[in-house]
Design an enzyme around this catalytic site. Structure first.
Site, PDB file in Angstrom:
ATOM      1  N   ARG A   1      39.171  91.806  98.740  1.00  0.00           N
ATOM      2  CA  ARG A   1      39.896  92.972  98.241  1.00  0.00           C
ATOM      3  C   ARG A   1      38.948  94.155  98.030  1.00  0.00           C
ATOM      4  NH1 ARG A   1      43.416  92.544  93.375  1.00  0.00           N
ATOM      5  NH2 ARG A   1      44.505  94.272  94.367  1.00  0.00           N
TER       6      ARG A   1
ATOM      7  N   TYR B   1      33.356  94.403  77.197  1.00  0.00           N
ATOM      8  CA  TYR B   1      33.830  93.630  78.347  1.00  0.00           C
ATOM      9  C   TYR B   1      33.251  92.223  78.331  1.00  0.00           C
ATOM     10  CZ  TYR B   1      35.853  97.832  80.492  1.00  0.00           C
ATOM     11  OH  TYR B   1      36.617  98.947  80.759  1.00  0.00           O
TER      12      TYR B   1
ATOM     13  N   SER C   1      37.320 108.275  77.393  1.00  0.00           N
ATOM     14  CA  SER C   1      38.306 107.438  78.064  1.00  0.00           C
ATOM     15  C   SER C   1      39.576 107.444  77.223  1.00  0.00           C
ATOM     16  CB  SER C   1      37.777 106.006  78.212  1.00  0.00           C
ATOM     17  OG  SER C   1      38.691 105.183  78.891  1.00  0.00           O
TER      18      SER C   1
ATOM     19  N   THR D   1      38.777  94.315  90.865  1.00  0.00           N
ATOM     20  CA  THR D   1      38.963  92.978  91.408  1.00  0.00           C
ATOM     21  C   THR D   1      37.631  92.247  91.598  1.00  0.00           C
ATOM     22  OG1 THR D   1      39.810  91.713  93.289  1.00  0.00           O
ATOM     23  CG2 THR D   1      38.989  93.932  93.751  1.00  0.00           C
TER      24      THR D   1
ATOM     25  N   ASP E   1      31.173 100.737  86.297  1.00  0.00           N
ATOM     26  CA  ASP E   1      31.782 101.049  85.008  1.00  0.00           C
ATOM     27  C   ASP E   1      31.741  99.843  84.086  1.00  0.00           C
ATOM     28  OD1 ASP E   1      33.582 102.654  83.192  1.00  0.00           O
ATOM     29  OD2 ASP E   1      34.910 100.961  83.607  1.00  0.00           O
TER      30      ASP E   1
ATOM     31  N   HIS F   1      35.476 105.143  74.154  1.00  0.00           N
ATOM     32  CA  HIS F   1      36.439 104.282  74.831  1.00  0.00           C
ATOM     33  C   HIS F   1      37.900 104.616  74.530  1.00  0.00           C
ATOM     34  CE1 HIS F   1      36.669  99.933  76.612  1.00  0.00           C
ATOM     35  NE2 HIS F   1      37.554 100.742  77.161  1.00  0.00           N
TER      36      HIS F   1
END
Length: 321
Positions: free
Chosen positions: A291, A60, A161, A286, A55, A131
């Site tokens: 994780r 970003y 989204s 993460t 994604d 978005h």
């Protein structure tokens, strides 16, 4: 349980790797060697764990997330057909002349997609999501640019989204192809989407983040719900310290159930989402390889009804009405 996205993408993984932290800081600085190493390590681990859905969003780390992913894709010579790449567009940052805003104009959607394709070093997106809702959205204009992008082979399917069901319905009336995805903030900490149904008609109800009925609307129309923030930033699994009595109590329940089910705390948090009949697809963000490895353990278990409610009641901090 029907997993809606597999109707069009049969091999898509149950978990999504969220790339918002790849590439380093949220500014115009270049990608450092440290940030590149961390990104490559996270992506390698995700692939090793069977995660093939990634994604992105054009914003970003100011495009560096897509850029470093494109470098990873080229360097590792991955089979593009085995990956599901999605990106989002519509958020515009503030600059010297403009406030931060949303933009679903045809020109902006097209330019965002083409820039994402260049950074990702790929010919097409499997999914493009809008978005955040743009109050000035003209559904017919959006439908036209979607159609053109699909005809040109640049985007194969579309979604949204952070949209409520009336916005989805309005957009779908103009878009010919079914909208495939709605990505929402959903986690054990952000459980408002459960509260909206449980407390229907109660004046002292939940803090509503999106219109009541959105989850059910997506179920009815086979729209894949994707949960961003699904791990609650590690609130219940050691990533950050609980601050309230409810958060502390929930963290203790998570740890106890992790021991009972013999899986990680991260997996318990995700298993709570996976247990819901809406077939939610968690997005994990993460950067920690350990994780990331802990998360797919959630796929091997199904929480009992009692344990699901135990977590829910602990997280809401009070008994159900």
């Amino acid at each position: 349980m029907t997993f809606p996205l597999r109707q069009s993408l049969p091999t898509v993984s149950r978990l999504v790797y969220g790339c918002m932290h790849l590439g380093g800081s949220w500014d115009q600085s270049p990608i450092s060697s440290v940030a590149r190493h961390k990104a490559f390590a996270a992506l390698e681990t995700a692939l090793e764990q069977g995660i093939n859905c990634f994604d992105h969003a054009d914003i970003y780390t100011h495009g560096k997330s897509e850029q470093v992913f494109g470098d990873f894709l080229r360097q590792h010579q991955l089979d593009r057909q085995q990956l599901v790449l999605q990106s989002k567009c519509g958020i515009r940052f503030a600059d010297g002349q403009h406030v931060g805003r949303y933009d679903f104009s045809a020109d902006y959607i097209r330019s965002s997609v083409e820039a994402s394709l260049r950074r990702l070093q790929t010919d097409y997106l499997d999914l493009l999501l809008l978005h955040r809702p743009d109050p000035l959205m003209q559904p017919e204009m959006v439908a036209d640019v979607f159609h053109r992008l699909q005809q040109e082979g640049k985007v194969r399917a579309f979604g949204v989204s952070n949209m409520a069901w009336p916005q989805l319905q309005l957009l779908q009336r103009s878009v010919a192809e079914p909208l495939q995805v709605n990505q929402l903030q959903m986690s054990l900490a952000d459980h408002h989407w459960v509260e909206e149904g449980v407390l229907t008609g109660m004046p002292s109800g939940a803090n509503v983040h999106f219109a009541a009925g959105t989850v059910e609307f997506c179920q009815l129309h086979a729209i894949q719900l994707q949960a961003w923030g699904s791990l609650a930033q590690g609130l219940y699994s050691g990533g950050r310290a609980p601050e309230t009595a409810a958060e502390q109590a929930t963290a203790e329940v998570v740890q106890q159930l992790a021991a009972d089910y013999q899986i990680s705390a991260e997996a318990i948090v995700l298993a709570w989402l996976l247990r819901h009949p809406a077939a939610i697809q968690p997005v994990i963000g993460t950067l920690s390889p350990e994780r990331i490895k802990a998360c797919p353990q959630a796929l091997a278990v199904e929480l009992s009804r009692e344990h699901w409610y135990q977590l829910y009641v602990a997280a809401r901090g009070q008994a159900l009405p």
